[in-house]
Write a protein that holds these residues in place. Sequence first.
Motif, PDB file in Angstrom:
ATOM      1  N   ASP A 237       0.938  -1.216   0.025  1.00 45.47           N
ATOM      2  CA  ASP A 237      -0.177  -0.116  -0.153  1.00 45.47           C
ATOM      3  C   ASP A 237       0.980   1.394   0.139  1.00 45.47           C
ATOM      4  N   ARG A 238       0.358   2.359  -0.112  1.00 43.46           N
ATOM      5  CA  ARG A 238       1.160   3.596  -0.425  1.00 43.46           C
ATOM      6  C   ARG A 238       2.034   3.986   1.071  1.00 43.46           C
ATOM      7  N   ILE A 239       2.888   4.697   0.801  1.00 42.28           N
ATOM      8  CA  ILE A 239       3.961   4.916   2.145  1.00 42.28           C
ATOM      9  C   ILE A 239       3.754   6.622   2.001  1.00 42.28           C
ATOM     10  N   ASP A 240       3.531   7.291   3.191  1.00 45.53           N
ATOM     11  CA  ASP A 240       3.528   8.562   3.248  1.00 45.53           C
ATOM     12  C   ASP A 240       4.842   8.898   4.035  1.00 45.53           C
ATOM     13  N   ILE A 241       5.483   9.760   3.545  1.00 44.52           N
ATOM     14  CA  ILE A 241       6.810  10.148   4.316  1.00 44.52           C
ATOM     15  C   ILE A 241       7.001  11.968   4.919  1.00 44.52           C
ATOM     16  N   HIS A 242       6.846  11.721   6.008  1.00 44.00           N
ATOM     17  CA  HIS A 242       6.924  13.228   6.336  1.00 44.00           C
ATOM     18  C   HIS A 242       8.288  13.616   6.776  1.00 44.00           C
ATOM     19  N   ASP A 243       8.422  15.028   6.607  1.00 42.28           N
ATOM     20  CA  ASP A 243       9.630  15.728   6.788  1.00 42.28           C
ATOM     21  C   ASP A 243      10.743  15.435   5.893  1.00 42.28           C
ATOM     22  N   VAL A 244      10.690  15.822   4.704  1.00 42.87           N
ATOM     23  CA  VAL A 244      11.695  15.504   3.926  1.00 42.87           C
ATOM     24  C   VAL A 244      12.452  16.600   3.256  1.00 42.87           C
ATOM     25  N   ALA A 245      12.374  17.927   3.742  1.00 40.41           N
ATOM     26  CA  ALA A 245      12.768  18.970   3.098  1.00 40.41           C
ATOM     27  C   ALA A 245      14.361  18.644   2.964  1.00 40.41           C
ATOM     28  N   ASN A 246      15.003  17.913   4.070  1.00 38.29           N
ATOM     29  CA  ASN A 246      16.247  17.880   4.117  1.00 38.29           C
ATOM     30  C   ASN A 246      17.103  16.729   2.819  1.00 38.29           C
ATOM     31  N   VAL A 247      16.213  16.406   2.092  1.00 35.79           N
ATOM     32  CA  VAL A 247      16.894  15.496   1.055  1.00 35.79           C
ATOM     33  C   VAL A 247      17.635  16.161   0.340  1.00 35.79           C
TER      34      VAL A 247
END
Length: 435
Positions: free
Chosen positions: A403-413
């Motif tokens: 199922d879908r994965i939501d990943i939070h707080d990714v700005a630091n990529v």
Amino acid sequence: MKTPSYRVEAGGGLRGTIVIPGDKSVSHRSVLLGAIAEGTTEVEGFLESEDCLATLNAMRNMGVSVERPAPGRVVVDGVGLGGLAAPTAALDMGNAGTAMRLSMGLLAGQRFDSTLTGDASLTRRPMERAAMPLRLMGARIETTGGRPPVSIRGGGALTAIDYDLTVPSAQVKSAILIAGLYAAGETKITEHAVTRDHTERMLRAFGADVRTHNGVVAIAGGQRLHGTRLRVPGDISSAAFFIVAATLAAEGAFVIEDVGVNPTRTGVLEILKLMGADIRLTNERRFGDEPVADLVVKKSALRGIEVPRALVPLAIDEFPVLFVAAAAAAGVTVVSGAAELRVKESDRIAVMATGLHALGIEADPRPDGMRIVGGRLGGGTVDSHGDHRIAMAFAVAALKAHDRIDIHDVANVATSFPGFPALARGAGIAIDELR
Ligand code: S3P
């Protein structure tokens, strides 16, 4: 404030050929050493990420002219060992541990005072490991309870030391080597585990005599560096997300071009091969002193392994995505001897274990590693805790999720891999960035 997140649909397949951005470690070193060399240094393939731009801006703030004439091209007008000017404010290293620790070594040798600071993550990370040996060399350097801000008093004289590097850290080794350029006598560092050797290689490219023998690295003080041309290989730590992705879900042969394959960085390839991955190196060549190859990766069934401890420092930044590989493998994977993961941009053992639990995987965090039982990856919501590599690792997990994965707080990529979502989408990962 709402931070950006990724929404990654389950499934997908990897197709085609990609080129990933330049190596972060090499890019930091290119501008830092270029700044204190005599003459011009021209860099090609520089990683224009937030971390490397923090180092670049720090050099500018000490009076060095650094130009960026075209994407990936940087021209540094070196000022020589003694030519840096006092910065007018604290040097902000953002999220970048490498920028901070290497700069500690650089600033220890200057005539002026300076302060180094960083973001919420960096100001939680240990700096005594670099401050301690520098103090033994005569540096006057203070941390704030072991962490940034770090203040450095200039004007003292440095003396060479013989140092036993008990923490397996290339950043600490590099800080000492750079300070060693400013010290009277020959500085020697004894390593007990192999760590990345980009500083040694690049110092040689700048004309310095750095000797490595039986785990001891030696550099004589007072050596002048000479501006040079450098070509930065693709970052194997960024490639790692696509190597694991292709191992899980390539449709045919997936190719990643121009990847740096310095033997002090290829632990991820060895670990994945032990797990059953099909990874081939082709077109092996060199960019200056750094070995480079194209990687050809095919889909294969992974099995759990006990990761050999000697490979841990050679793959230290790749464990977030290796944990995902372990979750998708058949059987149990055990990682130990990896306590360093707890002091990276986040506590990567705790944060990965929590994320894997959210996806239904049995993961048992330990003080120095993790035990993961491969199984069925469900969907769910995970928090990267502002850690770039955690965010990208869970995007790869979606290839095998139900199922879908939501990943939070990714700005630091953007600190290490600007453009990751677009490149991943183009390669076949169903990722969207939500702002
Ligand atoms: C780096 C060394 C490693 C690594 C970091 C970059 C470097 O840190 O985790 O991302 O460029 O020297 P340590 O040396 O602290 O292990």
